[in-house]
Design an enzyme around this catalytic site. Structure first.
Site, PDB file in Angstrom:
ATOM      1  N   LEU A  96      38.014  62.362  51.055  1.00 38.33           N
ATOM      2  CA  LEU A  96      38.003  60.725  50.712  1.00 38.33           C
ATOM      3  C   LEU A  96      38.872  60.628  49.300  1.00 38.33           C
ATOM      4  O   LEU A  96      38.767  61.276  48.433  1.00 38.33           O
ATOM      5  CB  LEU A  96      36.743  60.084  50.639  1.00 38.33           C
ATOM      6  CG  LEU A  96      36.922  58.607  50.146  1.00 38.33           C
ATOM      7  CD1 LEU A  96      37.869  57.701  51.051  1.00 38.33           C
ATOM      8  CD2 LEU A  96      35.652  58.263  49.778  1.00 38.33           C
ATOM      9  N   HIS A  97      39.805  59.867  49.519  1.00 39.97           N
ATOM     10  CA  HIS A  97      40.879  59.592  48.098  1.00 39.97           C
ATOM     11  C   HIS A  97      41.551  58.268  48.316  1.00 39.97           C
ATOM     12  O   HIS A  97      41.868  57.963  49.449  1.00 39.97           O
ATOM     13  CB  HIS A  97      41.853  60.561  48.021  1.00 39.97           C
ATOM     14  CG  HIS A  97      42.810  61.136  49.079  1.00 39.97           C
ATOM     15  ND1 HIS A  97      42.524  61.579  50.198  1.00 39.97           N
ATOM     16  CD2 HIS A  97      44.163  60.636  49.044  1.00 39.97           C
ATOM     17  CE1 HIS A  97      43.544  61.812  50.963  1.00 39.97           C
ATOM     18  NE2 HIS A  97      44.561  61.210  50.406  1.00 39.97           N
ATOM     19  N   THR A  98      41.369  57.694  47.472  1.00 41.33           N
ATOM     20  CA  THR A  98      42.184  56.332  47.092  1.00 41.33           C
ATOM     21  C   THR A  98      43.354  56.220  46.532  1.00 41.33           C
ATOM     22  O   THR A  98      43.396  57.014  45.115  1.00 41.33           O
ATOM     23  CB  THR A  98      41.076  55.212  46.575  1.00 41.33           C
ATOM     24  OG1 THR A  98      39.824  55.307  47.475  1.00 41.33           O
ATOM     25  CG2 THR A  98      41.760  53.667  46.609  1.00 41.33           C
TER      26      THR A  98
END
Length: 137
Positions: A96-98
């Site tokens: 997960l990465h934003t």
């Protein structure tokens, strides 16, 4: 996860230009930025996508994303940010990465690069809304 580059960044075995490191996550510069100052925010634990992040971790993680989204324009003089995440499709690293991308009017980024589609009718739109709503309970 041993073969995850982002887990390597968390562990310190993979170098990164960190901008923030907290118990809720880490923010570091993207090595292939859309614009200079493009930050990736990740949770410390390995989760592949947003739906895998436990409910108790959401508030801290998104407070961190929010803080980075406030810091980028203040630090760089941009007018705002573009905040986005991919889940599975187009997700280059399965952690997960934003993305927090600095934006300035006239910077050349032109919205989304995929075709838009209209609903055939209000009834069709209502049908999609109803199906998704049922899944949410």
């Amino acid at each position: 996860m041993a073969d995850c580059v982002f887990c390597g960044i968390v562990a310190g075995s993979v170098p990164a230009f960190r901008v923030v490191d907290t118990p809720d996550g880490i923010g570091f510069l993207d090595t292939r930025p859309v614009f200079k100052g493009h930050v990736l925010v990740i949770p410390r634990e390995h989760v592949a996508q947003l739906t895998d992040l436990t409910a108790d971790r959401l508030p801290g993680y998104f407070r961190l994303v929010q803080a980075v989204a406030a810091a980028v324009p203040a630090a760089l003089g941009s007018q705002g940010t573009f905040v986005a995440q991919n889940n599975i499709v187009s997700q280059s690293v399965p952690h997960l990465h934003t993305h927090v991308v600095p934006r300035t009017r006239g910077d050349g980024l032109r919205g989304f690069f995929w075709p838009r589609h209209r609903y055939a009718s209000d009834q069709e739109a209502a049908s999609f809304a109803e199906r998704i709503g049922k899944e949410l309970g």
